[in-house]
Structures are given as structure tokens and as C-alpha cells.
Scaffold this motif. Structure first.
Motif, PDB file in Angstrom:
ATOM      1  N   ALA A  41     -31.859 -57.837 -39.922  1.00 47.99           N
ATOM      2  CA  ALA A  41     -31.047 -57.435 -40.230  1.00 47.99           C
ATOM      3  C   ALA A  41     -29.583 -56.991 -40.187  1.00 47.99           C
ATOM      4  N   HIS A  42     -28.939 -57.951 -39.667  1.00 44.61           N
ATOM      5  CA  HIS A  42     -27.422 -57.209 -38.944  1.00 44.61           C
ATOM      6  C   HIS A  42     -26.540 -57.527 -39.933  1.00 44.61           C
ATOM      7  N   ASN A  43     -26.199 -57.826 -41.064  1.00 43.03           N
ATOM      8  CA  ASN A  43     -25.820 -57.561 -41.485  1.00 43.03           C
ATOM      9  C   ASN A  43     -25.432 -57.331 -42.929  1.00 43.03           C
ATOM     10  N   PRO A  44     -24.975 -56.976 -43.975  1.00 41.67           N
ATOM     11  CA  PRO A  44     -24.615 -55.991 -45.666  1.00 41.67           C
ATOM     12  C   PRO A  44     -25.432 -56.295 -46.015  1.00 41.67           C
ATOM     13  N   HIS A  45     -25.854 -58.011 -46.354  1.00 42.63           N
ATOM     14  CA  HIS A  45     -27.118 -59.168 -47.423  1.00 42.63           C
ATOM     15  C   HIS A  45     -28.430 -58.638 -47.158  1.00 42.63           C
ATOM     16  N   ALA A  46     -28.849 -59.043 -45.486  1.00 42.79           N
ATOM     17  CA  ALA A  46     -29.759 -58.598 -45.135  1.00 42.79           C
ATOM     18  C   ALA A  46     -30.300 -57.018 -45.016  1.00 42.79           C
ATOM     19  N   ALA A  47     -29.146 -56.085 -44.912  1.00 44.63           N
ATOM     20  CA  ALA A  47     -29.692 -54.949 -45.111  1.00 44.63           C
ATOM     21  C   ALA A  47     -30.342 -53.995 -46.444  1.00 44.63           C
ATOM     22  N   ALA A  48     -29.212 -55.578 -47.575  1.00 45.99           N
ATOM     23  CA  ALA A  48     -29.966 -54.597 -48.827  1.00 45.99           C
ATOM     24  C   ALA A  48     -30.870 -55.780 -48.901  1.00 45.99           C
TER      25      ALA A  48
ATOM     26  N   LEU B   7     -21.194 -55.573 -31.920  1.00 44.16           N
ATOM     27  CA  LEU B   7     -19.645 -55.242 -33.060  1.00 44.16           C
ATOM     28  C   LEU B   7     -18.652 -55.582 -33.718  1.00 44.16           C
ATOM     29  N   ASP B   8     -19.086 -56.808 -33.365  1.00 47.60           N
ATOM     30  CA  ASP B   8     -18.265 -57.587 -34.767  1.00 47.60           C
ATOM     31  C   ASP B   8     -19.477 -57.339 -36.025  1.00 47.60           C
ATOM     32  N   LYS B   9     -19.749 -57.499 -36.080  1.00 47.70           N
ATOM     33  CA  LYS B   9     -20.381 -56.664 -37.465  1.00 47.70           C
ATOM     34  C   LYS B   9     -20.373 -55.876 -38.081  1.00 47.70           C
ATOM     35  N   ASP B  10     -20.586 -56.858 -39.599  1.00 49.23           N
ATOM     36  CA  ASP B  10     -20.023 -54.855 -40.388  1.00 49.23           C
ATOM     37  C   ASP B  10     -20.567 -53.801 -40.271  1.00 49.23           C
ATOM     38  N   ILE B  11     -20.728 -53.569 -39.054  1.00 45.59           N
ATOM     39  CA  ILE B  11     -22.171 -52.455 -39.049  1.00 45.59           C
ATOM     40  C   ILE B  11     -21.655 -51.352 -40.276  1.00 45.59           C
ATOM     41  N   ALA B  12     -20.678 -50.953 -40.519  1.00 43.81           N
ATOM     42  CA  ALA B  12     -20.176 -49.976 -41.896  1.00 43.81           C
ATOM     43  C   ALA B  12     -20.689 -50.501 -43.325  1.00 43.81           C
ATOM     44  N   GLY B  13     -21.043 -51.587 -43.362  1.00 43.77           N
ATOM     45  CA  GLY B  13     -21.257 -52.116 -44.586  1.00 43.77           C
ATOM     46  C   GLY B  13     -22.875 -52.317 -44.419  1.00 43.77           C
ATOM     47  N   VAL B  14     -23.732 -52.243 -43.238  1.00 43.71           N
ATOM     48  CA  VAL B  14     -25.271 -52.930 -43.091  1.00 43.71           C
ATOM     49  C   VAL B  14     -25.142 -50.893 -43.331  1.00 43.71           C
ATOM     50  N   LEU B  15     -24.428 -50.013 -42.233  1.00 46.22           N
ATOM     51  CA  LEU B  15     -25.427 -48.299 -42.919  1.00 46.22           C
ATOM     52  C   LEU B  15     -25.050 -48.108 -43.997  1.00 46.22           C
ATOM     53  N   ALA B  16     -24.277 -48.672 -45.016  1.00 44.58           N
ATOM     54  CA  ALA B  16     -24.470 -48.511 -46.644  1.00 44.58           C
ATOM     55  C   ALA B  16     -25.669 -48.536 -46.946  1.00 44.58           C
ATOM     56  N   HIS B  17     -25.954 -49.800 -47.016  1.00 47.47           N
ATOM     57  CA  HIS B  17     -27.489 -49.484 -47.361  1.00 47.47           C
ATOM     58  C   HIS B  17     -28.604 -49.192 -47.011  1.00 47.47           C
TER      59      HIS B  17
ATOM     60  N   ILE C 116     -41.648 -46.590 -38.952  1.00 48.53           N
ATOM     61  CA  ILE C 116     -40.701 -47.383 -37.905  1.00 48.53           C
ATOM     62  C   ILE C 116     -39.880 -48.084 -38.158  1.00 48.53           C
ATOM     63  N   VAL C 117     -38.790 -48.342 -38.249  1.00 48.41           N
ATOM     64  CA  VAL C 117     -37.440 -49.534 -38.492  1.00 48.41           C
ATOM     65  C   VAL C 117     -37.016 -50.274 -37.629  1.00 48.41           C
ATOM     66  N   VAL C 118     -36.914 -51.294 -36.994  1.00 44.53           N
ATOM     67  CA  VAL C 118     -35.891 -51.806 -35.738  1.00 44.53           C
ATOM     68  C   VAL C 118     -36.296 -52.099 -36.261  1.00 44.53           C
ATOM     69  N   PHE C 119     -34.247 -52.468 -36.568  1.00 44.88           N
ATOM     70  CA  PHE C 119     -33.157 -53.413 -37.336  1.00 44.88           C
ATOM     71  C   PHE C 119     -32.317 -53.634 -36.630  1.00 44.88           C
ATOM     72  N   GLY C 120     -31.539 -55.038 -36.892  1.00 44.47           N
ATOM     73  CA  GLY C 120     -29.687 -55.385 -36.447  1.00 44.47           C
ATOM     74  C   GLY C 120     -29.979 -56.652 -35.872  1.00 44.47           C
ATOM     75  N   SER C 121     -29.518 -56.347 -33.914  1.00 44.99           N
ATOM     76  CA  SER C 121     -29.159 -57.227 -33.769  1.00 44.99           C
ATOM     77  C   SER C 121     -30.746 -58.166 -33.479  1.00 44.99           C
ATOM     78  N   PHE C 122     -31.464 -59.380 -33.217  1.00 46.65           N
ATOM     79  CA  PHE C 122     -31.887 -60.256 -32.657  1.00 46.65           C
ATOM     80  C   PHE C 122     -32.748 -59.711 -31.081  1.00 46.65           C
ATOM     81  N   LEU C 123     -31.367 -58.342 -30.625  1.00 46.70           N
ATOM     82  CA  LEU C 123     -32.098 -58.135 -29.188  1.00 46.70           C
ATOM     83  C   LEU C 123     -32.650 -56.671 -28.762  1.00 46.70           C
ATOM     84  N   THR C 124     -32.467 -56.333 -30.547  1.00 44.82           N
ATOM     85  CA  THR C 124     -33.087 -55.162 -30.728  1.00 44.82           C
ATOM     86  C   THR C 124     -34.494 -55.057 -31.200  1.00 44.82           C
TER      87      THR C 124
END
Length: 433
Positions: free
Chosen positions: A309-316, A339-349, A413-421
């Protein structure tokens, strides 16, 4: 820019990939002219049905379900899916098995011979190579996942018999636009005149509908042309001409997987004369499907969840799925992002789901640093007290190891964000302790 491949015999897949990563002056170079010209010189064509899948989220799950069902039905299936986690070979699957180094190198050599002076990005070159490999293989069906957008993505040089757009949400705004309408138009670019075009987003942008109608595609929309009903034990699919009843829930976890499964069954309905699939084969294929990194719950304690999950839709969706898991004393997050992702939108969820954050650097220049992620968490109002913490790490492997050292057997433990993570955590799990 031409490389020295002409003068140097590359013996290994890793050598090829290292050269391709450095060759083109842009990581992403939108447009189809260069790719199409090389494709024509290669003569890539398929003698079997092609299914193409685009969307903001759900592409990989939809592709994996299609592959699983069609393999259960006994068909020879080619799947191009991306990005990979640990080995490039994951991107090209032939009958459910990753392509060998030898097969990929042979396809790379064909693209290299055909491209002449045409400069291709890593993604463009490897896309053509994998399409060439599949065209050279005796297959009954080919499934192609779009990389970014659709209209100008390299995969779109192939004409699909059935095109699927899963979900449309805000992501990759620098390339696709900053509204769902703009992004919907880009994704609708994979549709073809006179061919089946499926959209499983419950609220498709009008731009997608308009484009499909303008080019004369056979548009099939969720809620209008296909739908589902469900209870706690099973679910039913209804399409234009087919019904599938008493289906088990897909093996992939998550609240949105029935929408993805509906797109799969709508595609199979469209291809029912070329690729007939029985009821039991659908049931078995949906149950047995596997896809790394999509709400993947690992065995053992503490519970470990891997999700790209690396964007708000996926984070929701991830947030909702975590809520459905039941009680865990503490939840640790391993989080890294571009850095170009909507990090604030992800964190909101996600901010209310996590007690302890392990944020990490990633090995790409366009990645957010752990310091930047810490600043975003502070801006989101993450508390600093005995029950909450933010720790910074130089890699996802180190962040994951720290979380494992701190989490108790009743924690999560939840590992999320970029595929690289997620890939970093996978490497840490694979490495001997």
C-alpha cells in the motif's frame, strides 16, 4: 545513447539488468513511438487471446487470479507482472513458473539486435523482451499488467482482446494528472475499438466511459453489466450472459478482492468461447491464488503483514483489513515510501492503527528519507509517549529486524509502502539469522 553491449558479450541476467538500468537518460520516458518501432522490427505478435490489466490498485491481484483460474482449467498461461520483489524472473511467468535466466537472456538479445540506435528505458526494453519471450512460447492465453497509467505505457503497444481497468485513484500525478477524470482517461487508453473493455471500479470516471464509447469499445461496467452478491460463507457473480454461484472467497485477503474477482469473471465471460472455464476450475483457481505483498499474512508469531500500500486508496483498504484482524497488543510499522507519493494521505489512514513506527531509507534517489518520513509523522500528529514511538533506519532490513526484536508474540508487524520496503523485509526473512 548506445551502450557497449555490441562489443561485450553479457553472460548473466544480472549483467544485462545492470547495463539496462544505466543506459537511458530517464527512468520513465512516456510515449509509445520508440517502443512501437522496435516492436515492429521484432515482429512481436500473439496467436492467442491477450488480456491487459491496468488500474491504480488491484492490478496484480486481478492478474494473479486470472492466471490461477486459467491454470486450473488446464491452459498454458503467460503472465507479465511487476515490479519484482527479489528476482527479476518473477516478472515473467510461463505456466505458473518464473522464466529462467537463459530464456530471458535470449529474449534480451533479440530486443538488442532489433533496437539498432533506438534508446529504450529499462522498463521498455524488458517489457519488449518479455512480450517476445511469450510470443515465442506455445501459450493459450497471455496476461499483461500495465506499469503506469495505460495510454502511454510501453505495454500498450500490444493490442489486447480484453482490457481491464480495476480501480482509479490519485497516484503518479506528475505523469497522469491530478484528478480521477484525467487519470481515468489515461487508463482507458488500453481499450480497443470493437473489443471488450471492463472496469471494476464502482464509480468509474466519466472520462473513461466517454473514451470507451468514442472508440466503440464493448464497455462492461461493474454494477451495470456485472455484479456480485455475498454472505459470510460464499458469493455469487452475475454477468451479461453467465452466472457463477456458490463461489468460495478468493485466497487473497482484503476488502476489495471481490471487485477484482468480478473483473476476472467478467473477462472469462467475454472469452468463454475461446477459453471455456468450468465452475470447479473457477472455485479452485480463486481459492488457490497466491500473490506476495498484497495483504500477505505470514505464518508464525508475532503476526507479520506485508502490503505494498503506497497511496491513500490502498492505505484505506489496508487500514480496513487490519481492523478485521482482531486484537493485537501493539502494532509495529515498517514504512518506506517514494517522496512523490501522497505520504500525508497514506498516514491519514494508518496513523491510528500503529503504535510504534520504524521508518526507513530506501535505495533510490527519489525515495523519501527516514528523516522526511519522521517529519511527516510529526505533522500528522503522531504522539510521543510511552505507548508510541518513531525510530529511523537506513534500510527496510534494519527496520524489520528492529521491529522483530521488540514485538511480542501477541503483537503485530505491518510492513507497507513501496515495493522496496516489502522486498527488504522479504530479504530479511529469507536471510539466515
Amino acid at each position: 545513447m548506445n551502450s557497449s553491449i555490441e562489443n561485450t558479450r553479457l553472460e548473466s541476467l544480472s549483467d544485462w539488468l545492470a547495463v539496462l538500468e544505466k543506459r537511458h537518460n530517464k527512468e520513465i520516458d512516456m510515449g509509445l513511438a520508440r517502443v512501437a518501432s522496435v516492436k515492429e522490427r521484432l515482429g512481436v505478435s500473439f496467436r492467442c487471446p491477450v488480456i491487459m490489466v491496468a488500474g491504480t490498485n488491484g492490478k496484480g491481484s486481478t492478474c494473479a487470479m486470472l492466471e490461477s483460474v486459467l491454470l486450473q482449467a488446464g491452459y498454458r498461461v503467460g503472465l507479465y507482472i511487476k515490479p519484482h520483489f527479489l528476482d527479476f524472473n518473477e516478472r515473467a511467468r510461463l505456466n505458473g513458473i518464473p522464466a529462467s535466466d537463459h530464456e530471458l537472456i535470449r529474449a534480451f538479445e533479440k530486443v538488442e539486435a532489433a533496437r539498432a540506435d533506438t534508446s529504450l528505458t529499462y522498463f521498455e526494453f524488458t517489457t519488449l523482451a518479455i512480450c517476445q519471450l511469450m510470443a515465442d512460447t506455445e501459450l493459450d492465453v497471455v496476461i499483461l499488467e500495465v506499469g503506469l497509467g495505460g495510454r502511454l505505457d510501453a505495454v500498450n503497444v500490444i493490442d489486447a482482446d480484453v482490457s481491464i481497468v480495476t480501480s482509479i485513484d490519485i497516484d503518479h500525478t506528475d505523469y497522469l494528472g491530478d484528478t480521477r477524470e484525467k487519470i481515468g482517461f489515461e487508463k482507458a487508453g488500453i481499450f480497443r475499438s470493437g473489443r471488450v473493455a471492463i472496469c471494476s471500479d464502482p464509480q468509474p470516471p466519466q472520462s473513461l466511459i466517454d473514451h470507451a464509447n468514442e472508440i466503440g469499445a464493448d464497455l462492461r461496467l461493474f454494477g451495470r453489466d456485472f455484479n456480485y452478491s455475498a454472505d459470510k460463507q460464499q458469493w455469487n457473480f452475475g454477468g451479461r450472459e453467465q452466472r457463477r454461484n456458490s463461489l468460495a472467497y478468493p485466497g487473497l485477503r482484503g476488502a476489495n478482492q471481490l471487485l477484482n474477482a468480478c473483473a476476472v469473471l467478467a473477462a472469462l465471460e467475454a472469452l468463454r468461447f475461446q477459453l471455456p472455464v468450468g465452475a470447479q476450475e473457477v472455485r479452485s483457481g480463486l481459492v488457490m491464488v497466491e500473490l506476495p505483498g498484497r495483504f500477505q499474512v505470514m505464518p508464525g508469531r508475532p503476526v507479520v503483514v506485508l502490503d505494498v500500500a503506497h497511496n491513500p486508496h490502498a492505505a484505506a483498504a489496508l487500514s480496513q483489513n487490519l481492523d478485521n484482524m482482531g486484537f493485537h497488543a501493539y502494532t509495529y510499522a515498517v514504512f518506506g515510501s517514494m517522496l512523490d507519493k501522497d505520504i500525508a494521505g497514506v498516514l491519514a489512514h494508518m496513523k491510528d492503527k500503529i503504535d510504534h513506527w520504524c521508518v526507513c531509507d530506501l535505495p533510490l534517489p527519489r525515495a523519501a528519507t527516514a528523516v522526511q518520513l519522521e517529519q511527516q509523522l510529526q505533522a500528522a500528529g503522531i504522539p510521543q509517549d510511552a505507548e508510541h514511538s518513531v525510530q529511523k533506519f537506513i534500510s527496510p532490513e534494519e527496520a524489520y529486524a528492529f521491529a522483530m526484536s521488540k514485538a511480542g508474540e501477541n503483537d503485530r508487524i505491518v510492513v507497507f509502502g513501496s515495493f522496496l520496503t516489502v522486498a527488504g523485509a522479504m530479504r530479511a526473512r529469507r536471510s539466515p539469522q
